[in-house]
Design a protein around this motif. Structure first.
Motif, PDB file in Angstrom:
ATOM      1  N   TYR A  55       0.680  -1.035  -0.057  1.00 48.18           N
ATOM      2  CA  TYR A  55      -0.058  -0.034  -0.031  1.00 48.18           C
ATOM      3  C   TYR A  55       0.794   1.406  -0.030  1.00 48.18           C
ATOM      4  CZ  TYR A  55      -3.890   3.026   1.436  1.00 48.18           C
ATOM      5  OH  TYR A  55      -4.829   4.014   1.266  1.00 48.18           O
ATOM      6  N   LEU A  56       1.921   1.461   0.873  1.00 47.52           N
ATOM      7  CA  LEU A  56       2.569   2.487   0.831  1.00 47.52           C
ATOM      8  C   LEU A  56       3.565   2.697  -0.622  1.00 47.52           C
ATOM      9  CD1 LEU A  56       4.625   1.958   4.267  1.00 47.52           C
ATOM     10  CD2 LEU A  56       3.079   3.582   3.638  1.00 47.52           C
TER      11      LEU A  56
ATOM     12  N   ALA B 229       1.530   7.046  -6.563  1.00 44.01           N
ATOM     13  CA  ALA B 229       0.608   8.000  -7.006  1.00 44.01           C
ATOM     14  C   ALA B 229       1.034   9.417  -6.813  1.00 44.01           C
ATOM     15  CB  ALA B 229      -0.697   7.751  -6.052  1.00 44.01           C
ATOM     16  N   LYS B 230       2.064   9.554  -5.711  1.00 35.20           N
ATOM     17  CA  LYS B 230       2.319  11.198  -5.365  1.00 35.20           C
ATOM     18  C   LYS B 230       3.540  11.756  -6.535  1.00 35.20           C
ATOM     19  CE  LYS B 230       1.878  10.843  -0.601  1.00 35.20           C
ATOM     20  NZ  LYS B 230       2.410  10.530   1.000  1.00 35.20           N
ATOM     21  N   SER B 231       4.248  10.572  -7.029  1.00 32.23           N
ATOM     22  CA  SER B 231       5.098  11.060  -8.127  1.00 32.23           C
ATOM     23  C   SER B 231       4.476  11.204  -9.417  1.00 32.23           C
ATOM     24  CB  SER B 231       6.212   9.734  -8.298  1.00 32.23           C
ATOM     25  OG  SER B 231       5.607   8.779  -8.913  1.00 32.23           O
TER      26      SER B 231
ATOM     27  N   PHE C   8      10.533   3.429   0.871  1.00 32.37           N
ATOM     28  CA  PHE C   8      11.333   2.316   0.581  1.00 32.37           C
ATOM     29  C   PHE C   8      11.812   1.680   1.972  1.00 32.37           C
ATOM     30  CE2 PHE C   8      15.624   0.376   0.274  1.00 32.37           C
ATOM     31  CZ  PHE C   8      15.375  -0.742  -0.691  1.00 32.37           C
ATOM     32  N   ILE C   9      12.312   2.504   2.798  1.00 34.91           N
ATOM     33  CA  ILE C   9      12.824   1.874   4.226  1.00 34.91           C
ATOM     34  C   ILE C   9      11.551   1.169   4.912  1.00 34.91           C
ATOM     35  CG2 ILE C   9      13.795   2.552   6.446  1.00 34.91           C
ATOM     36  CD1 ILE C   9      15.611   4.642   4.713  1.00 34.91           C
ATOM     37  N   ALA C  10      10.241   2.198   4.780  1.00 36.69           N
ATOM     38  CA  ALA C  10       9.223   1.390   5.761  1.00 36.69           C
ATOM     39  C   ALA C  10       8.817   0.199   5.148  1.00 36.69           C
ATOM     40  CB  ALA C  10       8.216   2.736   5.713  1.00 36.69           C
TER      41      ALA C  10
END
Length: 350
Positions: A59-60, A66-68, A232-234
């Protein structure tokens, strides 16, 4: 997704699942479930929670994609709901379990289900990016298990050699995926298929026809990794946490027969077993490989062989049950026309 493809995924998965069920010793299964008792329900509940971690990571990635996008690119995109994505996650893993070669089943299904909402290219890049992150976290899990073993278990020459080899393997795997995040992996993976017998006849014309789309997907993966490092880290953190928590399944099962077992031992059992089983990725549900991994890992930690057999049996029952549930969830999906990326972007015509 088109109903024809939806039914195809469902029928294929159920056929393979039915074949695997016929290989079970039902008397042994029933005895094992009776012995496990309510702990089997705890195992099922644990996996319902673990799939939340998997879904959250995916989901992240979708949200970051979408933000990009520019407003013009995303103006007609549909909202992707978390629990709808949860259903897709469970069904996708069910197809992966039932499919020889693993990712050959669940990932195409996820792309085809997600494409009507966000477009084919973005759906493909998000699914590939998530699959990479899922595998990437496995390499970190295996690598972390090496110092964990050194700190908690006795060491001999053979074990030291195995750990050293495992460390090199994990290091190479991490390097491969870090490089893939920076440059994209779609074209590299398809080029690898060019050299595999039986598959190469299909792969070569496919790459030639879809070179532009594959390059676009690779660019999107690289851009997502470069612009959304926090995401990515999350995502990797969620997947790695999922790997560590999944050792609770082995812990719950072993508590039935070995109350003195430790959680650290269960993490090490899971690490070795998952590594061994993934080396046999071409076998549906890793039949035999998973059981062999449990036997070797429990024996290596000084735990009775009978305990390894018991764990393997209950884990196999959980996998079969959740695979059946995941395949049934495929039929709950609704069909929708696929968003055409170029039309949605309103790109100016030459």
């Amino acid at each position: 997704m088109n109903k024809k493809y939806q039914n195809g995924f469902f029928i294929f998965g159920m056929a393979v699942l039915g074949l695997m069920i016929t290989q079970l010793d039902f008397a042994e299964v029933w005895s094992g479930l009776q012995h496990t008792g309510y702990w089997f329900l705890a195992v099922l509940g644990l996996w319902c929670v673990l799939y939340v971690f998997n879904t959250a990571a995916w989901y992240l990635i979708i949200k970051a994609g979408a933000k990009s996008e520019s407003p013009l690119q995303g103006q007609r995109r549909e909202k992707v709901g978390f629990w709808w994505l949860y259903k897709l996650t469970v069904s996708g893993f069910a197809l992966n379990y039932a499919t020889p070669g693993g990712l050959m089943g669940g990932e195409p299904y996820r792309v085809m289900s997600l494409a009507p909402k966000i477009g084919t290219e973005r759906a493909s890049s998000s699914v590939i990016f998530y699959a990479m992150t899922h595998i990437f976290s496995h390499f970190w899990f295996w690598l972390i298990s090496i110092p964990l073993y050194l700190l908690t278990q006795p060491l001999n020459v053979l074990t030291a050699l195995m750990l050293g080899t495992g460390g090199v393997f994990c290091g190479l795997g991490l390097w491969f995926f870090i490089s893939g995040y920076r440059k994209g992996l779609a074209v590299r993976a398809m080029n690898l298929l060019r050299h595999i017998p039986f598959v190469k006849k299909w792969a070569r014309p496919f790459i030639d026809r879809h070179r532009g789309e594959l390059d676009t997907i690779d660019c999107q993966i690289a851009a997502l990794h470069r612009q959304s490092r926090a995401t990515f880290i999350a995502a990797v953190g969620l997947e790695l946490t999922c790997r560590l928590l999944s050792a609770l399944e082995i812990y719950f099962i072993l508590l039935v027969i070995l109350p003195e077992v430790s959680y650290i031992q269960c993490v090490l059992i899971l690490s070795f077993t998952s590594l061994f089983a993934n080396l046999l990725f071409f076998i549906p549900l890793q039949l035999g490989g998973r059981e062999g991994g449990f036997l070797m890992s429990t024996a290596g930690l000084g735990i009775a062989t009978s305990a390894g057999i018991f764990v393997a049996l209950i884990v196999r029952m959980r996998e079969l049950l959740l695979t059946g549930v995941g395949l049934l969830l495929i039929k709950l999906g609704s069909s929708a026309p696929v968003v055409r990326d170029k039309e949605e972007r309103n790109e100016p015509k030459a």
